[in-house]
Design a protein around this motif. Structure first.
Motif, PDB file in Angstrom:
ATOM      1  N   ILE A 270      14.276  -7.271  -5.672  1.00  0.00           N
ATOM      2  CA  ILE A 270      12.928  -7.494  -5.147  1.00  0.00           C
ATOM      3  C   ILE A 270      12.300  -6.171  -4.681  1.00  0.00           C
ATOM      4  O   ILE A 270      11.152  -5.852  -5.026  1.00  0.00           O
ATOM      5  N   ALA A 271      13.068  -5.401  -3.902  1.00  0.00           N
ATOM      6  CA  ALA A 271      12.543  -4.134  -3.403  1.00  0.00           C
ATOM      7  C   ALA A 271      12.228  -3.173  -4.542  1.00  0.00           C
ATOM      8  O   ALA A 271      11.204  -2.467  -4.516  1.00  0.00           O
ATOM      9  N   SER A 272      13.084  -3.138  -5.555  1.00  0.00           N
ATOM     10  CA  SER A 272      12.857  -2.244  -6.701  1.00  0.00           C
ATOM     11  C   SER A 272      11.587  -2.624  -7.443  1.00  0.00           C
ATOM     12  O   SER A 272      10.798  -1.754  -7.851  1.00  0.00           O
ATOM     13  N   ASN A 273      11.354  -3.911  -7.626  1.00  0.00           N
ATOM     14  CA  ASN A 273      10.173  -4.352  -8.361  1.00  0.00           C
ATOM     15  C   ASN A 273       8.894  -4.158  -7.549  1.00  0.00           C
ATOM     16  O   ASN A 273       7.854  -3.795  -8.110  1.00  0.00           O
ATOM     17  N   VAL A 274       8.943  -4.388  -6.236  1.00  0.00           N
ATOM     18  CA  VAL A 274       7.776  -4.127  -5.390  1.00  0.00           C
ATOM     19  C   VAL A 274       7.432  -2.640  -5.429  1.00  0.00           C
ATOM     20  O   VAL A 274       6.252  -2.250  -5.540  1.00  0.00           O
ATOM     21  N   HIS A 275       8.459  -1.812  -5.355  1.00  0.00           N
ATOM     22  CA  HIS A 275       8.272  -0.362  -5.435  1.00  0.00           C
ATOM     23  C   HIS A 275       7.623   0.033  -6.759  1.00  0.00           C
ATOM     24  O   HIS A 275       6.627   0.787  -6.791  1.00  0.00           O
ATOM     25  N   SER A 276       8.131  -0.490  -7.860  1.00  0.00           N
ATOM     26  CA  SER A 276       7.613  -0.123  -9.184  1.00  0.00           C
ATOM     27  C   SER A 276       6.212  -0.666  -9.420  1.00  0.00           C
ATOM     28  O   SER A 276       5.324   0.053  -9.917  1.00  0.00           O
ATOM     29  N   LEU A 277       5.996  -1.916  -9.077  1.00  0.00           N
ATOM     30  CA  LEU A 277       4.676  -2.512  -9.281  1.00  0.00           C
ATOM     31  C   LEU A 277       3.609  -1.822  -8.430  1.00  0.00           C
ATOM     32  O   LEU A 277       2.441  -1.707  -8.838  1.00  0.00           O
ATOM     33  N   GLY A 278       4.011  -1.362  -7.245  1.00  0.00           N
ATOM     34  CA  GLY A 278       3.066  -0.639  -6.395  1.00  0.00           C
ATOM     35  C   GLY A 278       2.566   0.628  -7.053  1.00  0.00           C
ATOM     36  O   GLY A 278       1.358   0.934  -7.031  1.00  0.00           O
ATOM     37  N   TYR A 279       3.489   1.382  -7.658  1.00  0.00           N
ATOM     38  CA  TYR A 279       3.086   2.615  -8.331  1.00  0.00           C
ATOM     39  C   TYR A 279       2.314   2.325  -9.613  1.00  0.00           C
ATOM     40  O   TYR A 279       1.352   3.041  -9.945  1.00  0.00           O
ATOM     41  N   ILE A 280       2.710   1.289 -10.357  1.00  0.00           N
ATOM     42  CA  ILE A 280       1.963   0.925 -11.573  1.00  0.00           C
ATOM     43  C   ILE A 280       0.530   0.553 -11.220  1.00  0.00           C
ATOM     44  O   ILE A 280      -0.429   0.926 -11.926  1.00  0.00           O
TER      45      ILE A 280
ATOM     46  N   ALA B 238       0.819  -1.217   0.000  1.00  0.00           N
ATOM     47  CA  ALA B 238       0.000   0.000   0.000  1.00  0.00           C
ATOM     48  C   ALA B 238       0.848   1.260   0.000  1.00  0.00           C
ATOM     49  O   ALA B 238       0.361   2.348  -0.337  1.00  0.00           O
ATOM     50  N   ASP B 239       2.101   1.137   0.393  1.00  0.00           N
ATOM     51  CA  ASP B 239       3.013   2.281   0.471  1.00  0.00           C
ATOM     52  C   ASP B 239       4.308   1.920  -0.257  1.00  0.00           C
ATOM     53  O   ASP B 239       5.323   1.625   0.373  1.00  0.00           O
ATOM     54  N   PRO B 240       4.311   1.925  -1.594  1.00  0.00           N
ATOM     55  CA  PRO B 240       5.494   1.495  -2.355  1.00  0.00           C
ATOM     56  C   PRO B 240       6.689   2.425  -2.218  1.00  0.00           C
ATOM     57  O   PRO B 240       7.811   2.047  -2.567  1.00  0.00           O
ATOM     58  N   LEU B 241       6.464   3.624  -1.706  1.00  0.00           N
ATOM     59  CA  LEU B 241       7.576   4.563  -1.568  1.00  0.00           C
ATOM     60  C   LEU B 241       8.638   4.041  -0.607  1.00  0.00           C
ATOM     61  O   LEU B 241       9.836   4.212  -0.834  1.00  0.00           O
ATOM     62  N   ARG B 242       8.174   3.383   0.473  1.00  0.00           N
ATOM     63  CA  ARG B 242       9.129   2.880   1.471  1.00  0.00           C
ATOM     64  C   ARG B 242      10.100   1.863   0.857  1.00  0.00           C
ATOM     65  O   ARG B 242      11.307   1.923   1.113  1.00  0.00           O
ATOM     66  N   THR B 243       9.576   0.938   0.060  1.00  0.00           N
ATOM     67  CA  THR B 243      10.461  -0.077  -0.532  1.00  0.00           C
ATOM     68  C   THR B 243      11.438   0.551  -1.518  1.00  0.00           C
ATOM     69  O   THR B 243      12.531   0.029  -1.728  1.00  0.00           O
ATOM     70  N   GLY B 244      11.038   1.671  -2.119  1.00  0.00           N
ATOM     71  CA  GLY B 244      11.973   2.369  -2.995  1.00  0.00           C
ATOM     72  C   GLY B 244      13.177   2.893  -2.240  1.00  0.00           C
ATOM     73  O   GLY B 244      14.320   2.790  -2.693  1.00  0.00           O
ATOM     74  N   PHE B 245      12.930   3.445  -1.047  1.00  0.00           N
ATOM     75  CA  PHE B 245      14.041   3.931  -0.228  1.00  0.00           C
ATOM     76  C   PHE B 245      14.897   2.774   0.298  1.00  0.00           C
ATOM     77  O   PHE B 245      16.114   2.902   0.412  1.00  0.00           O
ATOM     78  N   VAL B 246      14.251   1.671   0.618  1.00  0.00           N
ATOM     79  CA  VAL B 246      15.011   0.501   1.057  1.00  0.00           C
ATOM     80  C   VAL B 246      15.949   0.041  -0.051  1.00  0.00           C
ATOM     81  O   VAL B 246      17.130  -0.277   0.184  1.00  0.00           O
ATOM     82  N   ALA B 247      15.447   0.004  -1.291  1.00  0.00           N
ATOM     83  CA  ALA B 247      16.274  -0.411  -2.422  1.00  0.00           C
ATOM     84  C   ALA B 247      17.450   0.537  -2.622  1.00  0.00           C
ATOM     85  O   ALA B 247      18.603   0.105  -2.805  1.00  0.00           O
ATOM     86  N   ILE B 248      17.174   1.840  -2.595  1.00  0.00           N
ATOM     87  CA  ILE B 248      18.236   2.818  -2.825  1.00  0.00           C
ATOM     88  C   ILE B 248      19.300   2.749  -1.738  1.00  0.00           C
ATOM     89  O   ILE B 248      20.498   2.900  -2.013  1.00  0.00           O
ATOM     90  N   SER B 249      18.885   2.503  -0.499  1.00  0.00           N
ATOM     91  CA  SER B 249      19.848   2.462   0.608  1.00  0.00           C
ATOM     92  C   SER B 249      20.835   1.315   0.475  1.00  0.00           C
ATOM     93  O   SER B 249      21.919   1.357   1.071  1.00  0.00           O
ATOM     94  N   GLN B 250      20.484   0.279  -0.303  1.00  0.00           N
ATOM     95  CA  GLN B 250      21.370  -0.877  -0.433  1.00  0.00           C
ATOM     96  C   GLN B 250      22.311  -0.785  -1.631  1.00  0.00           C
ATOM     97  O   GLN B 250      23.161  -1.655  -1.817  1.00  0.00           O
ATOM     98  N   ILE B 251      22.151   0.253  -2.434  1.00  0.00           N
ATOM     99  CA  ILE B 251      23.012   0.382  -3.618  1.00  0.00           C
ATOM    100  C   ILE B 251      24.489   0.443  -3.241  1.00  0.00           C
ATOM    101  O   ILE B 251      25.313  -0.289  -3.821  1.00  0.00           O
ATOM    102  N   PRO B 252      24.908   1.294  -2.283  1.00  0.00           N
ATOM    103  CA  PRO B 252      26.344   1.306  -1.938  1.00  0.00           C
ATOM    104  C   PRO B 252      26.840  -0.036  -1.417  1.00  0.00           C
ATOM    105  O   PRO B 252      27.986  -0.421  -1.690  1.00  0.00           O
ATOM    106  N   ILE B 253      26.003  -0.759  -0.669  1.00  0.00           N
ATOM    107  CA  ILE B 253      26.421  -2.060  -0.129  1.00  0.00           C
ATOM    108  C   ILE B 253      26.631  -3.063  -1.248  1.00  0.00           C
ATOM    109  O   ILE B 253      27.624  -3.803  -1.255  1.00  0.00           O
ATOM    110  N   VAL B 254      25.699  -3.089  -2.212  1.00  0.00           N
ATOM    111  CA  VAL B 254      25.844  -4.011  -3.344  1.00  0.00           C
ATOM    112  C   VAL B 254      27.098  -3.689  -4.134  1.00  0.00           C
ATOM    113  O   VAL B 254      27.851  -4.592  -4.526  1.00  0.00           O
ATOM    114  N   TYR B 255      27.348  -2.419  -4.380  1.00  0.00           N
ATOM    115  CA  TYR B 255      28.535  -2.019  -5.128  1.00  0.00           C
ATOM    116  C   TYR B 255      29.808  -2.317  -4.347  1.00  0.00           C
ATOM    117  O   TYR B 255      30.815  -2.740  -4.916  1.00  0.00           O
TER     118      TYR B 255
END
Length: 601
Positions: free
Chosen positions: A219-229, A169-186
């Motif tokens: 997963i977080a990126s897709n949940v975020h995107s599908l929520g907005y779609i 119901a709140d896809p914005l939160r998962t978007g921030f979760v995804a972005i916060s993990q970018i430096p860790i993945v890199y």
């Protein structure tokens, strides 16, 4: 997702999503810091010796000084009377050749001049019961300890995604979760891993976290995107929103990260490695500006990731060398021997380099491919760097064929040719573990894993000749399919045995494929055995522990028992077998010998 400010209000009146994910990253960083603190005593002990600062970081060529070895020790402790514990080192087939004559050492030296490396026990030796539990294998090459790390990591992200929020119901939160993990993945994707440096681990040891973190990011990126779609579709505003520039870049970022995941599945990694690698590089670079164009307010995460990857490539460039190398085929082992005598310093035993062969004979893009190979020699030796490249895939097959078709050159006395190679490294290795600081060392290897054992043994013997080793007993167990694999390495193995002046070396070779004409044993020197069947690892470990306690002459007889190190390198599953054997060792025997530590290359 427009701005960080909007996120704080649109997600929940009491939770600021931007600050929440920042605190989650801080928690993960603090958790990594705890592991680094536990590794600190061994790091201090290792780097307390000035020589360690010069090894394992940058490859280089240095002039070699001929040093006279320290004279033999004054006396030799005789083995216990009765049946020797060493007699139990291998299976007892009647055709196994065995001799302990090489263990007998002669006369006498003074004690001055020995500079022994400090030894700090690993936590696995201090709490062996807990270590055995964490070492339990849930799957091939995947332990319970690794599983717990992933559980803690995923729990932190689940907490961030679900705290006073519904991801659907709140896809914005998962978007921030995804972005916060970018430096860790890199960060975990880099070869010069800053986190690994503090933990004393090579990048390959942390790669499982990189793959898992990348999966959660997808997963977080897709949940975020599908929520907005879904929201736009319900509100009948999809066509309007999809035309917005920030949302176009959002879909670019989404397609990018999904393609990275797609080309990372095992099928592409095994069957089309070049596609996997180049898609990773190109899409990783495209992903960051797409994320920034989508949400400019998250620039700190984008800059952090860009800085991490940029620093890694800068260091990789600084660690790259170009040399002419001699390549020779070894048909009995189906591998290619690469010799670079000009490059003779800068690595530690057990480390590997990434190799490029700059020749059109490697194919259209084969010259650009980079493959890891363990260094088969110790540093500061006249032969320089030697790599043993097993013929397993397309690239290594081309390398082997290129070495074979060069023909016989009378002036060199062997098959082979000279090619230009690009060497990048060194990477990996034993970290803060110093093999020479233990009372006994066992190296259990299979197939081309002999490269690891050769460099480790040579390094211990070299340190021993300089009076910088505590090792009393060295044991090598090499498993091969065919007994003919031993033939080309007999001279080198025999030379190592002859050099084992202060630490007796025994090498046991086991072949698993039946032969109509079993090889004779007359050509084997004392200390080198050839046996049919699989090695009895538990029996060998038990015998080495007994000898570590009883063996030792003069200086080494008075040394404290500092444990047994077990190095493993070989096919998938070998490490699992060795870990199981170590976990079954009686606790009293483990304490008596000072602990048992395992390093898997």
């Amino acid at each position: 997702m427009e701005t960080a400010t909007q996120s704080a209000t649109s997600t929940s009146p009491t939770v600021n999503a931007f600050q929440l994910v920042f605190h989650i990253d801080a928690f993960l960083l603090a958790l990594a810091g705890v592991f680094a603190v536990f590794a600190l005593p061994r790091a201090v002990a290792r780097f307390s010796r000035a020589a360690e600062w010069r090894h394992g970081h940058i490859l280089r060529a240095i002039p070699l000084k001929r040093q006279a070895p320290k004279p033999p020790m004054r006396s030799v402790q005789s083995p216990p009377s009765g049946p020797s514990a060493a007699d139990n080192l291998t299976s007892d087939e009647s055709h196994t050749f065995h001799s302990e004559a090489h263990l007998i050492r002669h006369p006498a030296a003074k004690e001055e001049g020995w500079s022994l490396p400090p030894h700090v026990c690993a936590w696995s030796s201090r709490v062996p019961t807990f270590a055995n539990i964490l070492r339990y294998r849930l799957d091939v090459s995947f332990s319970l300890g690794q599983g717990l790390v992933l559980v803690i990591y995923s729990a932190a992200l689940v907490y961030a995604g679900f705290l006073k929020s519904n991801p659907f119901a709140d896809p914005l939160r998962t978007g921030f979760v995804a972005i916060s993990q970018i430096p860790i993945v890199y960060l975990l994707a880099t070869k010069n891993n800053i986190l690994g440096i503090f933990l004393g681990l090579g990048y390959e040891k942390l790669n499982y976290i990189h793959r898992f973190a990348g999966t959660l990011l997808v997963i977080a990126s897709n949940v975020h995107s599908l929520g907005y779609i879904y929201e736009w579709t319900i509100d009948l505003t999809f066509s309007k929103n999809i035309r917005m520039p920030t949302h176009i870049w959002a879909f670019v970022a989404l397609v990018t990260v999904d393609l990275i995941y797609l080309f990372s599945i095992p099928f592409f990694r095994r069957r089309a490695y070049n596609l996997f690698y180049f898609s990773h590089v190109v899409l990783f670079i495209l992903f960051l500006p797409a994320v920034h164009a989508h949400v400019p307010s998250v620039w700190p995460y984008v800059i952090a990731a860009a800085g991490i990857i940029g620093l890694d490539y800068l260091i990789r460039f600084m660690k790259t060398r170009v040399f002419n190398a001699r390549i020779r085929p070894i048909p009995d082992l189906m591998l290619t021997r690469i010799e670079i005598p000009q490059l003779n310093a800068g690595w530690r035993a057990g480390q590997h380099v990434r190799l490029r062969v700059l020749s059109s004979a490697m194919g259209w893009i084969g010259w650009a491919e980079s493959h890891p190979f363990t260094i088969a020699t110790a540093a500061k030796t006249p032969e320089g760097m030697v790599l043993l490249c097993k013929k397993t895939g397309r690239w290594t097959s081309r390398l082997y064929d290129m070495a074979t078709v060069a023909g016989y050159e009378s002036d060199e006395g062997a098959y082979g040719r000279t090619v230009q190679v690009m060497i990048e490294g060194p990477y990996g290795g034993p970290g803060h573990c110093v093999f020479a600081s233990y009372s006994a060392a066992i190296f259990i290897v299979g197939g081309s894993g002999i490269s690891f054992a050769l460099s480790a043994v040579q390094d211990i013997l070299q340190r021993d000749s300089e009076g910088a080793s505590r090792v009393k007993i060295i044991e090598v167990i090499w498993s091969v399919r065919d007994s003919a694999c031993l033939t080309p390495l007999v001279p080198q193995l025999a030379a190592l045995i002859q050099q084992s002046i202060y630490a007796p070396l025994k090498i046991s070779v086991h072949y698993t494929r039946a032969s109509d004409n079993p090889p004779g044993k007359d050509f084997l020197p004392p200390g080198l055995t050839l046996t049919a069947g699989r090695p009895k690892i538990a029996k060998v470990l038990d015998a080495v522990m007994s000898r570590a306690v009883s063996y030792g002459s003069n200086v080494k007889s008075s040394m404290a028992i500092t444990g047994v190190v077990v190095g493993v390198c070989g096919p998938t599953g070998l490490g699992d077998d060795v870990a199981q054997v170590i976990s079954q060792v009686d606790a009293r025997r483990r304490w008596a010998v000072g602990g048992i530590e395992m390093h898997e290359e």
